[in-house]
Design an enzyme around this catalytic site. Structure first.
Site, short mmCIF file in Angstrom:
data_model
loop_
_atom_site.label_atom_id
_atom_site.label_comp_id
_atom_site.label_asym_id
_atom_site.label_seq_id
_atom_site.Cartn_x
_atom_site.Cartn_y
_atom_site.Cartn_z
N CYS A 1 -6.64 -6.03 1.57
CA CYS A 1 -5.15 -6.18 1.14
C CYS A 1 -4.61 -7.36 1.94
O CYS A 1 -4.54 -7.32 3.14
CB CYS A 1 -4.44 -4.93 1.30
N LYS B 1 -14.72 -3.73 -0.51
CA LYS B 1 -13.86 -4.78 -1.28
C LYS B 1 -13.42 -5.87 -0.48
O LYS B 1 -12.74 -5.59 0.39
CB LYS B 1 -12.67 -3.97 -2.01
N LEU C 1 0.83 -1.28 -0.15
CA LEU C 1 0.16 0.08 0.09
C LEU C 1 0.79 1.21 -0.21
O LEU C 1 0.57 2.18 0.74
CB LEU C 1 -0.92 0.07 1.30
C1 FMN Z 1 0.53 -4.09 -8.36
C2 FMN Z 1 -0.77 -4.25 -7.95
C3 FMN Z 1 -1.21 -3.18 -6.95
C4 FMN Z 1 -2.42 -3.23 -6.17
N1 FMN Z 1 -2.74 -2.40 -5.42
C5 FMN Z 1 -4.14 -2.40 -5.01
C6 FMN Z 1 -4.78 -1.31 -3.82
O1 FMN Z 1 -3.88 -0.39 -3.62
N2 FMN Z 1 -5.64 -1.34 -3.33
C7 FMN Z 1 -6.56 -2.41 -3.58
O2 FMN Z 1 -7.72 -2.41 -3.24
N3 FMN Z 1 -6.25 -3.46 -4.50
C8 FMN Z 1 -4.96 -3.39 -5.12
N4 FMN Z 1 -4.66 -4.51 -5.82
C9 FMN Z 1 -5.56 -5.44 -6.29
C10 FMN Z 1 -6.44 -5.08 -7.73
O3 FMN Z 1 -7.14 -4.03 -7.32
C11 FMN Z 1 -7.48 -6.43 -7.83
O4 FMN Z 1 -8.26 -6.49 -6.84
C12 FMN Z 1 -6.55 -7.65 -8.10
O5 FMN Z 1 -5.45 -7.59 -8.85
C13 FMN Z 1 -7.39 -8.65 -8.99
O6 FMN Z 1 -7.67 -8.09 -10.16
P1 FMN Z 1 -6.89 -8.34 -11.60
O7 FMN Z 1 -6.78 -9.99 -11.64
O8 FMN Z 1 -7.83 -7.95 -12.76
O9 FMN Z 1 -5.49 -7.68 -11.26
C14 FMN Z 1 -3.36 -4.28 -6.68
C15 FMN Z 1 -2.89 -5.36 -7.61
C16 FMN Z 1 -1.85 -5.19 -8.27
C17 FMN Z 1 -1.54 -6.27 -9.34
#
Ligand code: FMN
Length: 304
Positions: free
Chosen positions: A129, A164, A72
């Site tokens: 997270c 979330k 974060l």
């Molecule tokens: C590099 C990275 C940083 C992320 N940072 C956050 C964040 O700050 N807050 C959050 O709620 N989710 C964060 N996520 C999670 C994504 O929002 C998402 O829930 C998760 O990656 C699953 O979706 P995807 O498979 O389409 O990436 C992050 C994911 C990645 C890969």
């Protein structure tokens, strides 16, 4: 063909939303994604104070997605509000969802109020997270605290609040509590707690050892979560986790999602990903003689 979705009184056209943490550190990068066809944007998760995050390496590329333990990192709410105001002036008709994280109710309220005051149309509570001690998933694993956070934030901002959730534990139970506490929508899901080990060095690869798995590989987990939550709550669900193609998006809708968030797919398919996915959705729907997304949402529950 109707490729839009009304959720929380906001119109997402198309129903594809930038997930938190990807290309969302600056107003410019978020505007770029909107120009490439994204129907909504979630900001980076923002806390009260600036935070550096975990030590490197923070990202590992896997065959079926990414493993990250960013921890974060963010500039803190005071600094980020400049980006938010700038974004609002650049993408007037695209809904902006401000993502916030905190370890206690008071901080969540303060962050949510500042997000709304500075241009966010809704607030997403990051309760999920998997790699930030004291924040994120540890909030959703304490149902009483989660209830208090959602209830108090909802009372203080009077705008849509999205909860979330993590793909761990009984997600349907958590979603029910979130709904009863006043959440307007559930976002399913954050990353899956995971790790990578290097055989040669005999050690975990990520600086934080444990991280969160995202991308293609977690799609079946995200789908299962949406499916279970749809059977439990009456509020809208926003699907997230491995959505990479138009077919993935429509499958999530069949499971019960009203809209989708995209993150990791952008790394693999480029910034034009939302346009590509929208075209794929449109052609699949045309092939199946479908003209409206409402004909699809939740339909996998009726065919058993
Ligand atoms: C590099 C990275 C940083 C992320 N940072 C956050 C964040 O700050 N807050 C959050 O709620 N989710 C964060 N996520 C999670 C994504 O929002 C998402 O829930 C998760 O990656 C699953 O979706 P995807 O498979 O389409 O990436 C992050 C994911 C990645 C890969």
């Amino acid at each position: 063909m109707e490729l839009n979705s009304e959720v929380l009184g906001l119109t997402f056209q198309p129903p594809l939303i930038l997930a938190s943490g990807i290309l969302d550190q600056t107003a410019e990068s978020m505007e770029r994604v909107v120009q490439e066809g994204m129907g909504g944007v979630v900001t980076k998760s923002i806390g009260i104070e600036p935070r550096e995050g975990h030590p490197n390496p923070t990202v590992v590329e896997l065959e079926t997605g990414l493993l990250n333990a960013m921890g974060l990192p963010n500039p803190g709410i005071e600094c980020y509000t400049k980006e938010l105001k700038e974004l609002k002036s650049r993408v007037k008709d695209t809904p902006i969802i401000g993502s916030v994280f905190a370890s206690n109710t008071e901080d969540f309220i303060l962050l949510a109020e500042k997000m709304i005051l500075n241009g966010a149309d809704a607030v997403e509570l990051n309760l999920s997270c998997p790699h930030a001690e004291g924040y994120g998933a540890s909030i959703a694993s304490d149902l009483e605290l989660m209830d208090e956070v959602i209830h108090e934030v909802k009372n203080s901002i009077n705008r849509p609040v999205l909860a979330k959730l993590p793909p761990s534990g009984e997600i349907d139970e958590k979603a029910k509590v979130a709904e009863e506490s006043g959440a307007d929508a559930i976002v399913c899901v954050n990353t899956v707690r995971a790790m990578a080990i290097n055989f040669e060095t005999r050690s975990p690869i990520l600086g934080n050892r444990i991280g969160g798995y995202s991308g293609k590989g977690i799609k079946p987990i995200g789908l299962r979560c949406v499916y279970e939550v749809y059977e439990t709550v009456d509020i809208p669900i926003i699907g997230c986790g491995g959505v990479t193609t138009g077919r993935d998006a429509l499958e999530y809708m069949l499971a019960g999602a009203s809209a989708l968030q995209l993150g990791t797919a952008i790394k693999y398919r480029g910034v034009e990903t939302p346009k590509k996915i929208t075209d794929e959705m449109a052609s699949l729907m045309k092939k199946e003689d479908l003209s409206n997304l409402k004909e699809i949402i939740g339909k996998a529950h009726q065919l058993r």
